[in-house]
Design an enzyme around this catalytic site. Sequence first.
Site, short mmCIF file in Angstrom:
data_model
loop_
_atom_site.label_atom_id
_atom_site.label_comp_id
_atom_site.label_asym_id
_atom_site.label_seq_id
_atom_site.Cartn_x
_atom_site.Cartn_y
_atom_site.Cartn_z
N ILE A 198 2.63 -11.07 2.26
CA ILE A 198 1.24 -11.37 2.57
C ILE A 198 0.90 -12.80 2.16
CG2 ILE A 198 -1.15 -10.84 1.85
CD1 ILE A 198 -0.08 -8.88 3.94
N HIS A 245 1.80 1.97 -3.47
CA HIS A 245 0.66 2.57 -4.17
C HIS A 245 0.51 4.05 -3.79
CE1 HIS A 245 -1.29 -0.62 -6.42
NE2 HIS A 245 -1.12 -1.46 -5.41
N GLU A 248 2.58 0.17 9.67
CA GLU A 248 2.80 -1.14 10.30
C GLU A 248 3.97 -0.97 11.25
OE1 GLU A 248 3.67 -3.77 7.04
OE2 GLU A 248 1.71 -3.52 6.12
N CYS A 278 -14.48 6.27 13.37
CA CYS A 278 -15.20 7.37 14.03
C CYS A 278 -16.09 6.86 15.16
CB CYS A 278 -15.99 8.18 13.02
SG CYS A 278 -17.54 7.43 12.48
N THR A 332 0.83 -1.21 0.00
CA THR A 332 0.00 0.00 0.00
C THR A 332 0.87 1.26 0.00
OG1 THR A 332 -1.70 -1.22 1.19
CG2 THR A 332 -1.88 1.18 1.22
ZN LIG Z 1 -0.06 -2.51 5.00
ZN LIG Z 2 -17.42 5.32 11.42
#
Ligand SMILES: [Zn+2]
Ligand SMILES: [Zn+2]
Length: 338
Positions: A171, A42, A59, A88, A39
């Site tokens: 992964i 990316h 991480e 949230c 990620t």
């Molecule tokens: Zn990650």
């Molecule tokens: Zn939320």
Amino acid sequence: MLALEFLEPGQMRVTEMPEPEIGPRDLLVRVHTSGICGTDLHIFRGSYPATFPLVPGHEYSGIVEGVGPELEGFVVGDAVVVDPNILCGACFYCRSGNVHLCSNMVALGVNLPGGFAELSRVPARQAYRLPKGLPLDQAALSEPVACCLRGMDLAEVRSGDRVAIFGAGPIGVIMLQLAQMQGASTVIMIDPQAGRRRLAEAHGADWVIDPLEEAVESAVRRQFPEGVEVVFDCSGNIEAVKETLKLVMRGGKVILYGVCEEGASFELNPFWVNENEITIRGAYNNPNTMGRAVDLLASGKLTAGSVVTHHFPLQEAPEAFRITGSSETLKVVIDPNE
Ligand SMILES: [Zn+2]
Ligand SMILES: [Zn+2]
């Protein structure tokens, strides 16, 4: 303090910046180990939504160096690992139990400063104290393991099932081990990189396939004419995603775990999906799985530490990013206080 900063997509630098100030319910964490994830690549390329300029890194583990005045239960010196995904708690999805789909989710290292820095401000509710005996460098893998647990939970692999996994990166190799723990009778790993196939074998893969050498579908169907119960894509490569559909048996599941480019797509024949009762399922983030990941790592039953092939100091973060994903690397981590 020193930190890695993404100024805008395609531009990174290691720079001095002010130490973070913490609020009444925050921890100040001195980062020990911070993993580079697909990620992050990316985000760097601009193909994953993030807020720039950004201190990336989601991480990470570290030692508590400051405790907000309203907090109980943490003391200076605690070893912690961070769940980067801040929910949230009030939106429709949070209230209906799908916390990882929170409409207002922000993440450390994606929208807020993360772990590629000497120090990090961490809301205390995002921190997990480490059990004794779990080293900080291993603990840093809790987030990817937690995300893999989400994928494995959704796959519902049963003892005796056959499983195919595209992508033998960090992964894929964690997923391979989780599939074995579930009792899969055969785990097939598919990856074009020889070094990664060797690592998959070293982690107990029953069968590795080079998709550039062999037609994957015919090789698998020769052995298992019906296909396999569960196919994971852990590559984020759209060509591999198309292949997953060719290996799954009638009634089987395809788990899309890898992060593809945002605009990538593939054709799907609804008649085929219907007639064969195929499940195609996304697996996203780590809802309520961090605690299990920490416990699994502490137990020593999951040897995630062995997926780490390279350590770099923070000053060499650009080099660490450069080699991530290459054939000789699996997991690359940065140790910002080395
Ligand atoms: Zn990650
Ligand atoms: Zn939320």
